[in-house]
Design a protein around this motif. Structure first.
Motif, PDB file in Angstrom:
ATOM      1  N   TYR A   1       7.945   5.526 -16.497  1.00 28.92           N
ATOM      2  CA  TYR A   1       9.206   5.382 -17.227  1.00 28.92           C
ATOM      3  C   TYR A   1       9.573   6.691 -17.904  1.00 28.92           C
ATOM      4  N   ASP A   2      10.841   7.097 -17.747  1.00 30.28           N
ATOM      5  CA  ASP A   2      11.351   8.315 -18.368  1.00 30.28           C
ATOM      6  C   ASP A   2      12.827   8.092 -18.661  1.00 30.28           C
ATOM      7  N   GLU A   3      13.163   7.852 -19.910  1.00 35.14           N
ATOM      8  CA  GLU A   3      14.550   7.555 -20.282  1.00 35.14           C
ATOM      9  C   GLU A   3      15.511   8.658 -19.836  1.00 35.14           C
ATOM     10  N   SER A   4      15.063   9.901 -19.810  1.00 32.69           N
ATOM     11  CA  SER A   4      15.963  11.006 -19.434  1.00 32.69           C
ATOM     12  C   SER A   4      16.343  10.968 -17.948  1.00 32.69           C
ATOM     13  N   ASP A   5      15.665  10.151 -17.147  1.00 32.41           N
ATOM     14  CA  ASP A   5      15.977  10.018 -15.724  1.00 32.41           C
ATOM     15  C   ASP A   5      17.130   9.042 -15.478  1.00 32.41           C
ATOM     16  N   TYR A   6      17.507   8.267 -16.484  1.00 31.57           N
ATOM     17  CA  TYR A   6      18.536   7.237 -16.326  1.00 31.57           C
ATOM     18  C   TYR A   6      19.936   7.817 -16.491  1.00 31.57           C
ATOM     19  N   LEU A   7      20.853   7.333 -15.671  1.00 35.34           N
ATOM     20  CA  LEU A   7      22.289   7.516 -15.869  1.00 35.34           C
ATOM     21  C   LEU A   7      22.833   6.137 -16.188  1.00 35.34           C
ATOM     22  N   ARG A   8      23.238   5.924 -17.422  1.00 40.95           N
ATOM     23  CA  ARG A   8      23.673   4.596 -17.857  1.00 40.95           C
ATOM     24  C   ARG A   8      25.191   4.490 -18.000  1.00 40.95           C
TER      25      ARG A   8
ATOM     26  N   CYS B   1      13.933 -16.969 -10.056  1.00 39.59           N
ATOM     27  CA  CYS B   1      13.830 -15.595  -9.547  1.00 39.59           C
ATOM     28  C   CYS B   1      12.786 -14.767 -10.307  1.00 39.59           C
ATOM     29  N   VAL B   2      11.933 -14.111  -9.529  1.00 32.35           N
ATOM     30  CA  VAL B   2      11.013 -13.101 -10.047  1.00 32.35           C
ATOM     31  C   VAL B   2      11.195 -11.871  -9.167  1.00 32.35           C
ATOM     32  N   LEU B   3      11.662 -10.778  -9.759  1.00 35.76           N
ATOM     33  CA  LEU B   3      11.831  -9.516  -9.043  1.00 35.76           C
ATOM     34  C   LEU B   3      10.719  -8.568  -9.447  1.00 35.76           C
ATOM     35  N   MET B   4       9.986  -8.068  -8.480  1.00 31.33           N
ATOM     36  CA  MET B   4       8.951  -7.073  -8.733  1.00 31.33           C
ATOM     37  C   MET B   4       9.485  -5.715  -8.283  1.00 31.33           C
ATOM     38  N   VAL B   5       9.257  -4.706  -9.109  1.00 26.43           N
ATOM     39  CA  VAL B   5       9.748  -3.362  -8.828  1.00 26.43           C
ATOM     40  C   VAL B   5       8.574  -2.397  -8.809  1.00 26.43           C
ATOM     41  N   LEU B   6       8.481  -1.606  -7.734  1.00 28.98           N
ATOM     42  CA  LEU B   6       7.489  -0.544  -7.613  1.00 28.98           C
ATOM     43  C   LEU B   6       8.239   0.783  -7.688  1.00 28.98           C
ATOM     44  N   ALA B   7       7.749   1.698  -8.502  1.00 32.29           N
ATOM     45  CA  ALA B   7       8.451   2.956  -8.732  1.00 32.29           C
ATOM     46  C   ALA B   7       7.527   4.143  -8.498  1.00 32.29           C
ATOM     47  N   ASN B   8       8.129   5.263  -8.122  1.00 29.87           N
ATOM     48  CA  ASN B   8       7.335   6.464  -7.827  1.00 29.87           C
ATOM     49  C   ASN B   8       7.140   7.377  -9.032  1.00 29.87           C
ATOM     50  N   HIS B   9       7.647   6.984 -10.205  1.00 33.72           N
ATOM     51  CA  HIS B   9       7.430   7.753 -11.432  1.00 33.72           C
ATOM     52  C   HIS B   9       7.191   6.789 -12.586  1.00 33.72           C
TER      53      HIS B   9
ATOM     54  N   GLU C   1       0.837  -1.193   0.000  1.00 30.94           N
ATOM     55  CA  GLU C   1       0.000   0.000   0.000  1.00 30.94           C
ATOM     56  C   GLU C   1       0.875   1.247   0.000  1.00 30.94           C
ATOM     57  N   GLN C   2       0.601   2.115  -0.976  1.00 27.36           N
ATOM     58  CA  GLN C   2       1.382   3.348  -1.056  1.00 27.36           C
ATOM     59  C   GLN C   2       1.190   4.186   0.197  1.00 27.36           C
ATOM     60  N   ASP C   3       2.278   4.831   0.588  1.00 30.31           N
ATOM     61  CA  ASP C   3       2.325   5.695   1.768  1.00 30.31           C
ATOM     62  C   ASP C   3       2.058   4.941   3.074  1.00 30.31           C
ATOM     63  N   LYS C   4       2.007   3.617   3.023  1.00 32.08           N
ATOM     64  CA  LYS C   4       1.928   2.795   4.239  1.00 32.08           C
ATOM     65  C   LYS C   4       3.200   1.967   4.296  1.00 32.08           C
ATOM     66  N   ASN C   5       3.219   0.766   3.713  1.00 32.41           N
ATOM     67  CA  ASN C   5       4.463   0.006   3.716  1.00 32.41           C
ATOM     68  C   ASN C   5       5.338   0.296   2.490  1.00 32.41           C
ATOM     69  N   ILE C   6       4.803   1.002   1.509  1.00 34.43           N
ATOM     70  CA  ILE C   6       5.582   1.529   0.385  1.00 34.43           C
ATOM     71  C   ILE C   6       5.599   3.045   0.580  1.00 34.43           C
ATOM     72  N   PRO C   7       6.787   3.632   0.808  1.00 34.42           N
ATOM     73  CA  PRO C   7       6.841   5.030   1.261  1.00 34.42           C
ATOM     74  C   PRO C   7       6.716   6.087   0.166  1.00 34.42           C
ATOM     75  N   PHE C   8       5.929   5.804  -0.855  1.00 34.82           N
ATOM     76  CA  PHE C   8       5.701   6.788  -1.911  1.00 34.82           C
ATOM     77  C   PHE C   8       4.456   6.405  -2.699  1.00 34.82           C
ATOM     78  N   GLU C   9       4.004   7.312  -3.548  1.00 34.39           N
ATOM     79  CA  GLU C   9       2.890   7.026  -4.450  1.00 34.39           C
ATOM     80  C   GLU C   9       3.399   6.118  -5.569  1.00 34.39           C
ATOM     81  N   ILE C  10       2.745   4.991  -5.759  1.00 36.45           N
ATOM     82  CA  ILE C  10       3.171   4.004  -6.758  1.00 36.45           C
ATOM     83  C   ILE C  10       2.637   4.420  -8.127  1.00 36.45           C
ATOM     84  N   LYS C  11       3.560   4.694  -9.057  1.00 36.75           N
ATOM     85  CA  LYS C  11       3.184   5.109 -10.410  1.00 36.75           C
ATOM     86  C   LYS C  11       3.429   4.014 -11.452  1.00 36.75           C
ATOM     87  N   ARG C  12       4.314   3.059 -11.117  1.00 30.73           N
ATOM     88  CA  ARG C  12       4.676   2.035 -12.096  1.00 30.73           C
ATOM     89  C   ARG C  12       5.077   0.764 -11.365  1.00 30.73           C
ATOM     90  N   VAL C  13       4.654  -0.375 -11.899  1.00 30.81           N
ATOM     91  CA  VAL C  13       5.038  -1.687 -11.374  1.00 30.81           C
ATOM     92  C   VAL C  13       5.492  -2.533 -12.557  1.00 30.81           C
TER      93      VAL C  13
END
Length: 132
Positions: free
Chosen positions: A114-121, A104-112, A22-34
């Motif tokens: 997808y935005d390629e310009s946010d990446y440092l590769r 292995c299955v990794l699940m990722v929750l993100a606060n934004h 749950e966002q802002d409960k056990n996930i400390p941000f608003e979930i925008k992408r999974v």
């Protein structure tokens, strides 16, 4: 370093187990992408990037993998292998994932979104911005 292991409360009985995210409960941000990663070979390394603004929680919902996390000053490695634990990774942290178990299955929750310009590769560029 802005990482933290988050305990996730497990509910269950003889029928099985359940974890609510749950966002802002056990996930400390608003979930925008999974999204989730699976069928990754044990000899494959993934990641090789940092984010300028994105914060994520990563959960090994099945199996395990190792993380190398680097804030430009300190590097740590850890094993993620517990579905009742999330790995909070703040922005400006270089990450690499490796040593994936076959299941292995990794699940990722993100606060934004997808935005390629946010990446440092490029690791050298990352160090120039955030290193010593």
């Amino acid at each position: 370093m802005q990482i933290k292991l988050l305990p996730l409360q497990t509910h269950g009985d003889e029928r099985g187990s359940l974890i609510a995210l749950e966002q802002d409960k056990n996930i400390p941000f608003e979930i925008k992408r999974v999204y989730y990663l699976f069928n990754t070979g044990s000899n494959v390394r993934r990641g090789f990037h940092a984010h300028k603004n994105l914060t994520q929680v990563v959960i090994a919902v099945r199996g395990s993998c190792r993380f190398l996390l680097d804030d430009g000053k300190e590097k740590i490695t850890l094993l993620l292998d517990n579905p009742a634990q999330g790995l909070l990774i703040d922005s400006c942290i270089w990450r690499e994932m490796y040593d994936f178990s076959e299941d292995c299955v990794l699940m990722v929750l993100a606060n934004h979104l997808y935005d390629e310009s946010d990446y440092l590769r490029n690791y050298d560029e990352f160090l120039n911005l955030y290193g010593k």
